[in-house]
Design an enzyme around this catalytic site. Structure first.
Site, PDB file in Angstrom:
ATOM      1  CG  ASN A   1      30.516  -9.652   8.545  1.00 13.86           C
ATOM      2  OD1 ASN A   1      30.257  -8.459   8.698  1.00 13.86           O
ATOM      3  ND2 ASN A   1      31.569 -10.072   7.861  1.00 13.86           N
TER       4      ASN A   1
ATOM      5  CB  THR B   1     -16.576 -11.057 -14.588  1.00 14.42           C
ATOM      6  OG1 THR B   1     -17.599 -10.958 -15.581  1.00 14.42           O
ATOM      7  CG2 THR B   1     -16.932 -12.209 -13.644  1.00 14.42           C
ATOM      8  CG  HIS B   2     -14.773  -8.537 -17.958  1.00 12.62           C
ATOM      9  ND1 HIS B   2     -13.645  -8.719 -18.727  1.00 12.62           N
ATOM     10  CD2 HIS B   2     -15.361  -9.756 -17.870  1.00 12.62           C
ATOM     11  CE1 HIS B   2     -13.573  -9.982 -19.113  1.00 12.62           C
ATOM     12  NE2 HIS B   2     -14.597 -10.646 -18.600  1.00 12.62           N
TER      13      HIS B   2
ATOM     14  CB  SER C   1     -14.059  18.321  -0.277  1.00 12.22           C
ATOM     15  OG  SER C   1     -13.794  19.469  -1.060  1.00 12.22           O
TER      16      SER C   1
ATOM     17  CE  LYS D   1     -15.720  14.461  -3.454  1.00 14.65           C
ATOM     18  NZ  LYS D   1     -14.498  14.344  -4.239  1.00 14.65           N
TER      19      LYS D   1
ATOM     20  CG  ASN E   1     -13.017  13.078  -0.491  1.00 15.28           C
ATOM     21  OD1 ASN E   1     -13.913  12.859  -1.314  1.00 15.28           O
ATOM     22  ND2 ASN E   1     -12.467  14.263  -0.323  1.00 15.28           N
TER      23      ASN E   1
ATOM     24  CD  GLU F   1      -8.928   8.471  -2.029  1.00 14.46           C
ATOM     25  OE1 GLU F   1      -8.403   9.178  -2.892  1.00 14.46           O
ATOM     26  OE2 GLU F   1      -9.750   8.920  -1.201  1.00 14.46           O
TER      27      GLU F   1
ATOM     28  CE1 TYR G   1      27.185  -7.145   6.039  1.00 13.52           C
ATOM     29  CE2 TYR G   1      29.349  -6.154   5.683  1.00 13.52           C
ATOM     30  CZ  TYR G   1      28.010  -6.034   6.038  1.00 13.52           C
ATOM     31  OH  TYR G   1      27.511  -4.816   6.382  1.00 13.52           O
TER      32      TYR G   1
ATOM     33  CD  GLN H   1      25.429   0.099   7.237  1.00 17.10           C
ATOM     34  OE1 GLN H   1      26.159  -0.440   8.043  1.00 17.10           O
ATOM     35  NE2 GLN H   1      25.659   1.313   6.777  1.00 17.10           N
TER      36      GLN H   1
ATOM     37  CE  LYS I   1      20.894  -4.018   9.553  1.00 19.52           C
ATOM     38  NZ  LYS I   1      21.737  -3.947   8.339  1.00 19.52           N
TER      39      LYS I   1
HETATM   40  N1  ARG Z   1      26.002  -2.186  10.142  1.00 16.71           N
HETATM   41  C1  ARG Z   1      26.434  -3.330   9.422  1.00 16.71           C
HETATM   42  C2  ARG Z   1      25.271  -3.873   8.585  1.00 16.71           C
HETATM   43  O1  ARG Z   1      24.179  -3.580   8.869  1.00 16.71           O
HETATM   44  C3  ARG Z   1      26.909  -4.401  10.335  1.00 16.71           C
HETATM   45  C4  ARG Z   1      27.872  -5.357   9.722  1.00 16.71           C
HETATM   46  C5  ARG Z   1      29.149  -4.685   9.422  1.00 16.71           C
HETATM   47  N2  ARG Z   1      30.181  -5.609   9.081  1.00 16.71           N
HETATM   48  C6  ARG Z   1      31.338  -5.222   8.559  1.00 16.71           C
HETATM   49  N3  ARG Z   1      32.177  -6.139   8.262  1.00 16.71           N
HETATM   50  N4  ARG Z   1      31.619  -3.961   8.330  1.00 16.71           N
HETATM   51  O2  ARG Z   1      25.461  -4.576   7.633  1.00 16.71           O
END
Ligand code: ARG
Length: 483
Positions: free
Chosen positions: A126, A171-172, A293, A299, A301, A306, A333, A338, A341
């Site tokens: 953790n 503007t606008h 195109s 064209k 583009n 975009e 926690y 998890q 990420k």
């Molecule tokens: N892979 C876990 C995460 O990204 C790591 C922490 C896991 N901790 C636990 N008590 N299971 O959050």
């Protein structure tokens, strides 16, 4: 594993309990449990930060006498070799080991035996993941900051080239008053400077070290948290162990800063799309940043622009996604975290690519200054200059001057001419005090040159702004990777 049908794998167990935490577990998890639980597929991106964190932790454990210097030396050598294996693509990542933390730790024990099994003393995954992730976000901020600086430099250079070249200001999205193309580009430099400020602010608040908070309550071992914090270049350890393992504000602040920046890049991209559009034709992008195109040979583009505009969806989506993950979690926690990420990784990739694309387009584009100049004077864009003249020279109250000018615009419209083509008699019919002198303010160049108020569009102002920024950006000593 891949789940091809809803039923697949429901009853299959993996061979054995997890080697890292399996003491109490006789059987292994079902394949579905493995599939939902595993994060190695994406959190392997944290490997450098995980090794850095473990090296600092082991050095501290040895320093305070929790492990022997010999064990620390073995851990250090083992971790460095694992780093080389990963770098070289020789590391065998295992889904059964769930995440990057346990993959590296298990490999360490394979390589060095007993000593490797001592590394996890006085820490938990953790505090480990919280530390690794902060380090990752900090590195990402540093990388993006350089890219933003590079884009600002590119914009400021183009702005000084076009400091006094007129374009219609809107503007606008309706023609409003003439501005210079340089002034318009410098507006984005200001926006990006605020983005850099938000990233720097996020970094400053992020820079506290969770390591040593352990699972949630701290640890009974006599650890030195200041030592690990400073080894990892954090300003200080975090103050509350519960907060430290359950806080993801740093990721949310980072995503907020990226979302605002992406919104800026998206507005710029939208302008590029408009400017490239043939009725406007303010700029041209080369083959390097456009596509053709398959059916319409004429064209060109602006796909890169975009897609910068569209990537904003991913970045803002990441912010909303993580806010939603976090909002109902009790301390401390929970495995929900998890899911922090992937949005951060995805937003970082999208932001880096968008910055690179904008940087490339700014360097690539050629301004059609004749076209911009021609349109800068259309749409009665110097009407405000007439009103200002009436106020300045005849001392007419502004509101009255506005009405008089409105009637002059209506008259010009009726005759199908520009304001400068109205005769003096026509002008005097609306306001007898008007003299020949009024024609001096009706040109685009005169209008622009008169806007000398601080922050205004006069060419000299813009030149000075661009020079000030170019000097400031040089002082930050960010190497310019493009040229
Ligand atoms: N892979 C876990 C995460 O990204 C790591 C922490 C896991 N901790 C636990 N008590 N299971 O959050």
């Amino acid at each position: 594993m891949s789940l091809n049908s809803p039923q697949s794998g429901t009853t299959t167990k993996s061979e054995s309990a997890n080697v890292q935490w399996g003491g109490r577990f006789a059987g292994g998890p079902s394949e579905i449990m493995m599939a939902i639980n595993t994060s190695i597929g994406f959190d392997k991106a944290l490997w450098r930060q995980d090794i850095r964190g473990s090296l600092a932790h082991a050095a501290m454990l040895a320093h305070v006498g929790i492990i022997s210097p010999e064990d620390e030396a073995a851990i250090r050598a083992g971790l460095n070799e694992i780093g080389q294996e990963i770098e070289a693509g020789r590391f065998d990542f295992s889904e059964a080991l769930e995440d990057i933390h346990m993959n590296i730790e298990a490999r360490l024990s394979d390589r060095i035996g007993e000593a490797g099994k001592r590394l996890h003393t006085a820490r938990s995954r953790n505090d480990q993941v919280a530390t690794d992730f902060r380090l990752w976000v900090r590195d990402a901020i540093d990388g993006l900051d350089q890219q933003v600086a590079s884009l600002m430099r590119a914009l400021a250079r183009r702005a000084s080239e076009h400091a006094a070249d007129p374009m219609p200001g809107f503007t606008h999205l309706q023609t409003a008053q003439p501005v210079t193309f340089g002034h318009h580009l410098m507006a984005y430099v200001e926006m990006l400077a605020r983005d850099r400020g938000r990233l720097a602010d996020t970094r400053r608040r992020l820079n506290e070290c969770p390591l040593g908070s352990a699972a949630l309550a701290g640890t009974s071992f006599p650890i030195d948290r200041r030592m690990t914090a400073s080894a990892l270049a954090f300003d200080r350890p975090t103050a509350n162990s519960l907060d430290a393992v359950s806080d993801r504000d740093f990721a949310l602040e980072y995503l907020s800063a990226l979302s605002i920046m992406a919104m800026h890049l998206s507005r710029f991209a939208e302008e590029i799309v408009i400017w490239c559009s043939s009725p406007f034709s303010f700029i041209r992008l080369s083959d390097a940043f456009t596509t053709g195109s398959s059916i319409m040979p004429q064209k060109r583009n602006p796909d890169a622009a975009e897609l910068v505009r569209a990537k904003t969806g991913r970045i803002t989506g990441s912010l909303v996604g993580l806010l939603t993950v976090m909002k109902g979690l009790p301390l401390a926690y929970a495995k929900d975290m998890q899911e922090d990420k992937e949005p951060v990784f995805a937003a970082t990739d999208a932001a880096a690519l968008s910055l690179a694309a904008c940087d490339g387009m700014v360097r690539d584009m050629t301004a059609n200054t004749a076209q911009m100049r021609a349109l800068a004077g259309s749409g009665y864009s110097t009407a405000t200059d007439i009103a200002d003249w009436l106020v300045r020279v005849l001392r007419v109250p502004f509101r009255t001057a506005h009405h008089v000018t409105g009637r002059l615009v209506a008259k010009a419209e009726e005759k199908g001419v520009g304001l400068a083509e109205l005769s003096l008699a026509d002008m005097q019919a609306e306001e007898p005090g008007i003299t020949e002198d009024i024609y001096t303010v009706l040109s685009v160049d005169a209008s622009i040159a008169s806007r000398t108020s601080e922050g205004g569009t006069a060419g000299d102002n813009v030149r000075a702004q661009a020079a000030r920024w170019l000097a400031a950006l040089d002082n930050t000593a960010t190497p310019d990777t493009h040229s």
